[in-house]
Design a protein around this motif. Structure first.
Motif, short mmCIF file in Angstrom:
data_model
loop_
_atom_site.label_atom_id
_atom_site.label_comp_id
_atom_site.label_asym_id
_atom_site.label_seq_id
_atom_site.Cartn_x
_atom_site.Cartn_y
_atom_site.Cartn_z
N GLU A 12 0.83 -1.20 0.00
CA GLU A 12 0.00 0.00 0.00
C GLU A 12 0.86 1.26 0.00
O GLU A 12 0.56 2.23 -0.69
CB GLU A 12 -0.93 -0.01 1.21
CG GLU A 12 -2.01 -1.09 1.14
CD GLU A 12 -2.88 -1.11 2.39
OE1 GLU A 12 -2.51 -0.41 3.35
OE2 GLU A 12 -3.90 -1.82 2.39
N ARG B 105 2.34 1.56 -3.38
CA ARG B 105 1.30 2.00 -4.31
C ARG B 105 0.99 3.48 -4.13
O ARG B 105 0.82 4.21 -5.12
CB ARG B 105 0.05 1.15 -4.11
CG ARG B 105 -1.05 1.47 -5.12
CD ARG B 105 -2.11 0.39 -5.13
NE ARG B 105 -2.70 0.18 -3.82
CZ ARG B 105 -2.49 -0.89 -3.06
NH1 ARG B 105 -1.68 -1.85 -3.48
NH2 ARG B 105 -3.06 -1.02 -1.88
N GLU B 106 0.94 3.91 -2.87
CA GLU B 106 0.68 5.33 -2.59
C GLU B 106 1.83 6.19 -3.09
O GLU B 106 1.61 7.27 -3.64
CB GLU B 106 0.49 5.52 -1.08
CG GLU B 106 0.21 6.96 -0.66
CD GLU B 106 -1.09 7.50 -1.22
OE1 GLU B 106 -1.22 8.73 -1.36
OE2 GLU B 106 -1.98 6.67 -1.52
N LYS B 107 3.07 5.67 -2.88
CA LYS B 107 4.24 6.41 -3.34
C LYS B 107 4.25 6.53 -4.86
O LYS B 107 4.52 7.61 -5.42
CB LYS B 107 5.52 5.72 -2.86
CG LYS B 107 6.78 6.48 -3.19
CD LYS B 107 8.00 5.78 -2.62
CE LYS B 107 9.28 6.55 -2.94
NZ LYS B 107 10.48 5.86 -2.37
N ARG B 108 3.93 5.40 -5.54
CA ARG B 108 3.87 5.44 -7.00
C ARG B 108 2.78 6.38 -7.47
O ARG B 108 2.95 7.11 -8.45
CB ARG B 108 3.64 4.03 -7.55
CG ARG B 108 4.85 3.12 -7.46
CD ARG B 108 4.66 1.90 -8.33
NE ARG B 108 3.50 1.13 -7.95
CZ ARG B 108 3.49 0.15 -7.07
NH1 ARG B 108 4.63 -0.19 -6.45
NH2 ARG B 108 2.39 -0.51 -6.78
N HIS B 109 1.64 6.33 -6.76
CA HIS B 109 0.53 7.21 -7.13
C HIS B 109 0.93 8.67 -6.97
O HIS B 109 0.63 9.51 -7.85
CB HIS B 109 -0.68 6.90 -6.24
CG HIS B 109 -1.87 7.76 -6.51
ND1 HIS B 109 -2.55 7.75 -7.71
CD2 HIS B 109 -2.49 8.70 -5.75
CE1 HIS B 109 -3.55 8.62 -7.67
NE2 HIS B 109 -3.52 9.22 -6.49
N GLN B 110 1.62 8.98 -5.84
CA GLN B 110 2.07 10.34 -5.61
C GLN B 110 3.08 10.76 -6.66
O GLN B 110 3.04 11.90 -7.17
CB GLN B 110 2.69 10.45 -4.21
CG GLN B 110 3.04 11.88 -3.79
CD GLN B 110 1.82 12.76 -3.66
OE1 GLN B 110 0.73 12.30 -3.36
NE2 GLN B 110 1.99 14.04 -3.91
N ASP C 234 3.34 9.54 -9.70
CA ASP C 234 2.61 9.72 -10.96
C ASP C 234 1.90 11.07 -10.99
O ASP C 234 1.89 11.74 -12.04
CB ASP C 234 1.59 8.59 -11.15
CG ASP C 234 2.26 7.24 -11.38
OD1 ASP C 234 3.45 7.23 -11.75
OD2 ASP C 234 1.61 6.20 -11.17
N LEU C 235 1.34 11.46 -9.83
CA LEU C 235 0.66 12.75 -9.78
C LEU C 235 1.66 13.90 -9.98
O LEU C 235 1.37 14.87 -10.70
CB LEU C 235 -0.05 12.92 -8.42
CG LEU C 235 -1.28 12.05 -8.19
CD1 LEU C 235 -1.83 12.30 -6.79
CD2 LEU C 235 -2.36 12.34 -9.23
#
Length: 322
Positions: A119, A122-127, A129-130
């Protein structure tokens, strides 16, 4: 405490088969002990052991001898041995339960850690990507703004050429008198347009004015550029740059430009690149040359003494003026 009880209850539910087997084994041995005390042959309780001997030959042929021997019950040591034997399956069973529970807990802990790390990743990748998307969006916006601004500058330059061509061809701008209205219109239009252009296009306008004979110093100047915004202008040209008195040329690129005999009176040349420029007989009275680059420029000390400022300027010999 309640959480611990719940944890043990979950362990019992997960290993109820193993616990059941251990319980059955213990019940079997307890039942065996209870039953053993009901029958002498089991040897759990005390009893008289009877031995019958038949004599087949000899003087006492056919004689039957009966012998009784007292058999004591189980002692403490016997019970300890029995308990040791009974403890083996119980210990093995409980050990299995404990080991399995520990393995289960470790597996659940590892899984929880993996889920947490997954998680977090995933949150780091999402951040990430943002952030990348934001940077790309900002970069695209900057690119779009630059393209739009470039189109506006190009349109302004084209409009200027169209307007000036009309004044030259149809309004006799070149042959107009000193205070003619057409000259005022041409000057205002020129100064306004220069403020809207970038460095390269400012140089293009200056080249147009020179080739059109509108800013020649030797003759009557038709368009007075005093106060014109030529900051950052790219003036790398072999053209004879004439009357630029009073213009703002801060940061302008005049590298190897031919400015011999030009009017630079009161011009603002702060930070301009004048390296290799031909400044022979150029009038620079009152010009601001602070932090300008004059390396290799053709200019005399007498000319430089008439300037307003040489603070931080790089002199023709490469030294920095104090």
């Amino acid at each position: 405490m309640i959480a611990r009880l719940r944890s043990w209850w979950q362990i019992i539910k997960q290993h109820q088969v193993t616990i059941g087997i251990v319980a059955i084994v213990l019940a079997f041995f307890v039942s065996l002990i209870i039953v053993g005390y009901q029958f002498d042959w089991t040897g759990f309780g005390a009893y008289n052991k009877v031995t019958i001997t038949h004599t087949i030959s000899g003087t006492n042929a056919g004689t039957v001898t009966k012998t009784e021997e007292y058999q004591p019950g189980k002692g403490l040591w016997d019970w300890l041995q029995l308990l040791g034997i009974l403890a083996i399956p119980a210990v093995v069973g409980l050990g299995t339960v404990w080991f399995t529970s520990r393995q289960t807990q470790a597996s659940e802990t590892n899984r929880a850690q993996q889920i947490k790390e997954s998680e977090a990743n995933r949150e780091k990748r999402h951040q990430t990507d943002l952030e990348i998307a934001d940077k790309n969006r900002e970069r695209q916006q900057q690119t779009d703004l630059q393209i739009a601004a470039d189109k506006q500058r190009e349109a302004a330059l084209k409009e200027y050429f169209d307007k000036m061509s009309e004044l030259l061809l149809h309004e006799n701008l070149r042959g107009s008198t000193k205070y003619a209205q057409v000259r005022n219109i041409a000057r205002v239009w020129t100064l306004t347009t220069l403020r809207r252009l970038d460095g390269v296009r400012k140089g293009t306008v200056l080249q147009f004015l020179h080739e059109s004979g509108l800013i020649e110093a030797g003759n009557e100047t038709i368009i007075d550029l005093d106060g014109a915004d030529l900051s950052g202008a790219s003036l790398r040209t072999d053209l004879h740059v004439d009357n630029l008195a009073g213009t703002n040329m801060e940061g302008a690129d005049l590298h190897q430009a031919y400015c011999a005999g030009a009017e630079l009176v009161g011009a603002k040349l702060r930070g301009a690149d004048l390296s290799g420029a031909n400044l022979t007989e150029t009038d620079m009275f009152g010009a601001d040359l602070s932090y300008a680059d004059l390396r290799g420029a053709l200019v005399t000390d007498v000319q430089l003494e008439k300037t307003k400022s040489l603070e931080g300027a790089t002199m023709p010999d490469g030294t920095i003026h104090a």
